[in-house]
Design a protein around this motif. Structure first.
Motif, PDB file in Angstrom:
ATOM      1  N   GLY A   5      11.536   3.894  38.724  1.00 30.17           N
ATOM      2  CA  GLY A   5      11.275   3.766  37.305  1.00 30.17           C
ATOM      3  C   GLY A   5      12.469   3.106  36.645  1.00 30.17           C
ATOM      4  N   PHE A   6      12.292   2.751  35.400  1.00 35.10           N
ATOM      5  CA  PHE A   6      13.375   2.080  34.677  1.00 35.10           C
ATOM      6  C   PHE A   6      13.911   2.967  33.560  1.00 35.10           C
ATOM      7  N   MET A   7      15.198   2.814  33.322  1.00 38.30           N
ATOM      8  CA  MET A   7      15.852   3.455  32.182  1.00 38.30           C
ATOM      9  C   MET A   7      16.322   2.328  31.268  1.00 38.30           C
ATOM     10  N   ILE A 113      -6.294 -13.637  41.513  1.00 38.67           N
ATOM     11  CA  ILE A 113      -6.109 -12.184  41.674  1.00 38.67           C
ATOM     12  C   ILE A 113      -5.169 -11.702  40.570  1.00 38.67           C
ATOM     13  N   VAL A 114      -5.045 -10.395  40.496  1.00 37.65           N
ATOM     14  CA  VAL A 114      -4.119  -9.787  39.537  1.00 37.65           C
ATOM     15  C   VAL A 114      -2.757  -9.643  40.217  1.00 37.65           C
ATOM     16  N   THR A 115      -1.694  -9.796  39.437  1.00 36.73           N
ATOM     17  CA  THR A 115      -0.352  -9.552  39.985  1.00 36.73           C
ATOM     18  C   THR A 115       0.417  -8.663  39.009  1.00 36.73           C
ATOM     19  N   LYS A 116       1.465  -8.041  39.509  1.00 36.32           N
ATOM     20  CA  LYS A 116       2.302  -7.215  38.623  1.00 36.32           C
ATOM     21  C   LYS A 116       3.650  -6.939  39.285  1.00 36.32           C
ATOM     22  N   CYS A 117       4.550  -6.363  38.488  1.00 35.42           N
ATOM     23  CA  CYS A 117       5.874  -5.990  38.972  1.00 35.42           C
ATOM     24  C   CYS A 117       5.766  -5.015  40.149  1.00 35.42           C
ATOM     25  N   ASP A 118       6.523  -5.294  41.209  1.00 35.69           N
ATOM     26  CA  ASP A 118       6.524  -4.362  42.344  1.00 35.69           C
ATOM     27  C   ASP A 118       7.909  -3.734  42.531  1.00 35.69           C
ATOM     28  N   PHE A 119       8.670  -3.705  41.450  1.00 40.54           N
ATOM     29  CA  PHE A 119       9.997  -3.082  41.444  1.00 40.54           C
ATOM     30  C   PHE A 119      10.919  -3.764  42.470  1.00 40.54           C
ATOM     31  N   CYS A 120      10.646  -5.046  42.734  1.00 39.60           N
ATOM     32  CA  CYS A 120      11.406  -5.804  43.752  1.00 39.60           C
ATOM     33  C   CYS A 120      11.544  -4.961  45.031  1.00 39.60           C
ATOM     34  N   ARG A 121      10.408  -4.588  45.580  1.00 42.16           N
ATOM     35  CA  ARG A 121      10.443  -3.611  46.683  1.00 42.16           C
ATOM     36  C   ARG A 121      11.236  -4.115  47.879  1.00 42.16           C
ATOM     37  N   ASP A 122      11.208  -5.446  48.108  1.00 37.93           N
ATOM     38  CA  ASP A 122      11.986  -5.969  49.242  1.00 37.93           C
ATOM     39  C   ASP A 122      13.480  -5.759  49.013  1.00 37.93           C
ATOM     40  N   ARG A 123      13.916  -5.998  47.787  1.00 38.10           N
ATOM     41  CA  ARG A 123      15.324  -5.767  47.451  1.00 38.10           C
ATOM     42  C   ARG A 123      15.656  -4.272  47.567  1.00 38.10           C
ATOM     43  N   VAL A 124      14.741  -3.448  47.034  1.00 39.31           N
ATOM     44  CA  VAL A 124      14.984  -2.001  47.079  1.00 39.31           C
ATOM     45  C   VAL A 124      15.066  -1.521  48.528  1.00 39.31           C
ATOM     46  N   ASP A 125      14.201  -2.083  49.389  1.00 39.51           N
ATOM     47  CA  ASP A 125      14.227  -1.690  50.806  1.00 39.51           C
ATOM     48  C   ASP A 125      15.537  -2.105  51.477  1.00 39.51           C
ATOM     49  N   ARG A 126      16.150  -3.159  50.924  1.00 38.42           N
ATOM     50  CA  ARG A 126      17.451  -3.597  51.469  1.00 38.42           C
ATOM     51  C   ARG A 126      18.610  -2.835  50.842  1.00 38.42           C
ATOM     52  N   GLY A 127      18.290  -1.936  49.929  1.00 39.26           N
ATOM     53  CA  GLY A 127      19.335  -1.154  49.275  1.00 39.26           C
ATOM     54  C   GLY A 127      19.905  -1.817  48.037  1.00 39.26           C
ATOM     55  N   GLU A 128      19.231  -2.865  47.546  1.00 39.11           N
ATOM     56  CA  GLU A 128      19.702  -3.561  46.337  1.00 39.11           C
ATOM     57  C   GLU A 128      18.859  -3.122  45.141  1.00 39.11           C
ATOM     58  N   PRO A 130      16.546  -3.736  41.688  1.00 41.35           N
ATOM     59  CA  PRO A 130      15.618  -4.803  41.279  1.00 41.35           C
ATOM     60  C   PRO A 130      16.373  -5.932  40.576  1.00 41.35           C
ATOM     61  N   ALA A 131      15.800  -7.138  40.634  1.00 40.25           N
ATOM     62  CA  ALA A 131      16.494  -8.312  40.088  1.00 40.25           C
ATOM     63  C   ALA A 131      16.809  -8.151  38.608  1.00 40.25           C
ATOM     64  N   CYS A 132      15.893  -7.555  37.854  1.00 41.46           N
ATOM     65  CA  CYS A 132      16.121  -7.396  36.414  1.00 41.46           C
ATOM     66  C   CYS A 132      17.301  -6.473  36.146  1.00 41.46           C
ATOM     67  N   VAL A 133      17.403  -5.422  36.923  1.00 39.75           N
ATOM     68  CA  VAL A 133      18.505  -4.470  36.749  1.00 39.75           C
ATOM     69  C   VAL A 133      19.830  -5.149  37.108  1.00 39.75           C
ATOM     70  N   ALA A 134      19.809  -5.900  38.216  1.00 43.49           N
ATOM     71  CA  ALA A 134      21.042  -6.567  38.649  1.00 43.49           C
ATOM     72  C   ALA A 134      21.505  -7.602  37.634  1.00 43.49           C
ATOM     73  N   ALA A 135      20.546  -8.210  36.912  1.00 45.48           N
ATOM     74  CA  ALA A 135      20.905  -9.305  36.005  1.00 45.48           C
ATOM     75  C   ALA A 135      21.331  -8.824  34.629  1.00 45.48           C
ATOM     76  N   CYS A 136      21.074  -7.583  34.281  1.00 48.68           N
ATOM     77  CA  CYS A 136      21.337  -7.123  32.908  1.00 48.68           C
ATOM     78  C   CYS A 136      22.848  -7.123  32.622  1.00 48.68           C
ATOM     79  N   ARG A 142      18.486   0.040  33.786  1.00 48.64           N
ATOM     80  CA  ARG A 142      18.949   0.687  35.022  1.00 48.64           C
ATOM     81  C   ARG A 142      17.774   1.267  35.789  1.00 48.64           C
ATOM     82  N   GLU A 143      18.029   1.553  37.044  1.00 46.67           N
ATOM     83  CA  GLU A 143      17.020   2.250  37.836  1.00 46.67           C
ATOM     84  C   GLU A 143      17.042   3.714  37.450  1.00 46.67           C
ATOM     85  N   LEU A 144      15.849   4.287  37.372  1.00 47.53           N
ATOM     86  CA  LEU A 144      15.770   5.709  37.071  1.00 47.53           C
ATOM     87  C   LEU A 144      15.526   6.431  38.390  1.00 47.53           C
ATOM     88  N   GLY A 145      16.559   6.587  39.172  1.00 45.45           N
ATOM     89  CA  GLY A 145      16.412   7.211  40.478  1.00 45.45           C
ATOM     90  C   GLY A 145      16.647   8.710  40.398  1.00 45.45           C
TER      91      GLY A 145
END
Lengths: 203, 274
Positions: A5-7, A113-128, A130-136, A142-145
């Motif tokens: 989630g996002f904060m 088809i429909v598309t939507k935000c996937d919380f940059c799951r590939d980045r998250v799986d790599r331990g990074e 999401p791109a939006c959080v990194a760019a702020c 922030r991530e709401l972990g």
């Protein structure tokens, strides 16, 4: 609170749009179906009131309306809370668009088809993050972990949950003593963007 | 319409499906009242099945990835949209069986009940698909609308093809039209001022909502009732047919979805007023 989630700290967000740009660069969506938007509230129109920006995308709800509505089970909620849209299962019926009260799923005409935000799951799986959080630049987004404290579900004007989806988003509510500084920062950012557009000859 | 061409296939699909399935759903009652005989029931079923088939084809064509449609079968009974699609296919099959099976009265009677039950359930499903809490203009009371409108269309269609049965069908038809008008009034009240409860995106046609819903009331309820009472079932049939299109146009055209953008716009309006 656990899961993705996002904060959004409204004291820090200056509405620069870096999160939107980073999201678009990372995920390649078209301008017609933005995965992330920055929505200004009371931007320079009502000087007596507070001004802030809501940076919103998919809220990866605890009870996702899109997931319930989808007839082909194209949505899944991962164990970490990310609501993933499986493109290969999407019919393009757009029922999830009708069901989501936050406008997160968007129909992509090119892909049909429909598309939507996937919380940059590939980045998250790599331990990074999401791109939006990194760019702020102001760390407003922030991530709401599970590591973060369980911030109270703040009531922010402009944000309601009419369908009982329990969105995984929390807000830092703006403090009155920061309004003037925020407004000045926002205007400076917007003026800078205007100057850059003028330099490019866009305006 | 807010999202371009997206709703137009739904308007056509639901109008044709309500007319077709409504005619099928009315057959058991019409047979029971003696207003229809097996040959006329089979003839009407053929037309009704054709309407449902055309509607279903239009609906399938609006889907982005049609080859994946079978994926929806896995959520039958669980998902409202999957269930609606499954019931539409079942209605089509039962209607086709009624129309083209051997003309034995016993078989026709049994198939009329089967097709009628499938069609009535399908029409209920059509209404239930749109019970979405983020949609402020589609309140729960609208769920029974398609069934009532469809049944009324079926009764009027029967009187139109066989005017002699009008004295028998007039009472039930007027009752159905009355019930349908009540559902419409519930919808009308609910969408008159939805923005007072939630911020919602209103399409431009929302400004003409009273005209649109008024036209719907005249075409589906008032004109058919008057024409039937005056002994002109064919004109009543034409009126309710046109009214069905207006009804679906109003239903999708006046849809108002809650969004964060709309909620913010609502607050800005409040600020503007001071």
């Amino acid at each position: 609170m656990t899961g993705a989630g996002f904060m959004v700290d409204l004291n820090r967000c200056v509405g620069c749009g870096a999160c939107v740009l980073a999201c678009r660069l990372e995920n390649g969506w078209g301008s017609g179906n933005p995965w992330r938007r920055v929505l200004p509230l009371n931007l320079r129109r009502h000087p007596g009131g507070p001004t802030y920006f809501l940076s919103v995308a998919c809220h990866h709800c605890e009870e996702p309306a899109c997931l319930k509505a989808c007839p082909s089970a194209a949505y899944e909620k991962r164990a970490d809370g990310i609501v993933v849209h499986r493109d290969e299962r999407c019919l393009g019926c757009r029922y999830c668009e009708m069901a989501c009260p936050f406008g997160a799923p968007r129909f992509d005409r090119a892909l049909a088809i429909v598309t939507k935000c996937d919380f940059c799951r590939d980045r998250v799986d790599r331990g990074e993050p999401p791109a939006c959080v990194a760019a702020c630049p102001t760390e407003a987004l922030r991530e709401l972990g599970s590591a973060l404290p369980d911030v109270a579900r703040a009531s922010v004007p402009g944000f309601v949950d009419p369908a009982g989806c329990r969105p995984s988003i929390r807000f830092g509510v703006p403090r009155s003593d920061r309004r003037a500084a925020l407004l000045a920062a926002a205007e400076e950012a917007l003026a800078g963007a205007g100057r850059r557009r003028a330099a490019r000859g866009d305006v | 319409m807010r999202t371009g061409m997206h709703e137009w296939p739904l308007v056509l699909f639901s109008a044709l499906a309500i007319a077709g399935a409504g005619t099928l759903a009315a057959q058991p009652a019409l047979l029971g009242l003696g207003a229809a005989d097996p040959p006329s029931a089979r003839s009407q079923a053929a037309w009704a099945t054709a309407l449902v088939a055309v509607g279903l084809t239009v609906s399938f064509n609006h889907v982005g990835r049609r080859r994946r449609l079978l994926l929806a079968a896995r959520r039958l009974g669980v998902n409202p949209l999957s269930t609606e699609g499954g019931l539409a296919v079942a209605t089509l099959a039962a209607g086709a069986a009624l129309a083209w099976m051997p003309a034995d009265p016993a078989i026709t009677g049994a198939l009329a009940w089967l097709a009628g039950a499938a069609a009535a359930t399908f029409l209920l499903a059509v209404g239930l698909v749109y019970r979405l809490r983020g949609q402020v203009a589609w309140p729960g009371v609208a769920a029974g609308g398609p069934l009532l409108t469809g049944l009324a269309f079926g009764f009027i269609a029967c009187a139109s093809t066989t005017p002699a049965v009008l004295p028998v069908t007039l009472g039930p038809t007027l009752a159905l039209l009355g019930g349908d008008a009540l559902v419409l009034c519930g919808r009308w009240l609910a969408i008159a001022r939805p923005s007072s409860r939630l911020g919602a995106l209103h399409p431009p046609i929302y400004r003409r909502r009273h005209w649109l819903l008024g036209a719907r009331l005249v075409l589906v309820t008032l004109a058919p009732a008057t024409l039937l009472a005056g002994g002109a079932p064919t004109l009543a049939d034409l009126s309710i047919g046109l009214g069905l299109l207006v009804d679906r146009l109003a239903f999708y055209g006046l849809a108002a979805q809650h969004t964060t953008e709309a909620e913010i716009a609502r607050i800005e309006q409040f600020l503007e007023r001071g």
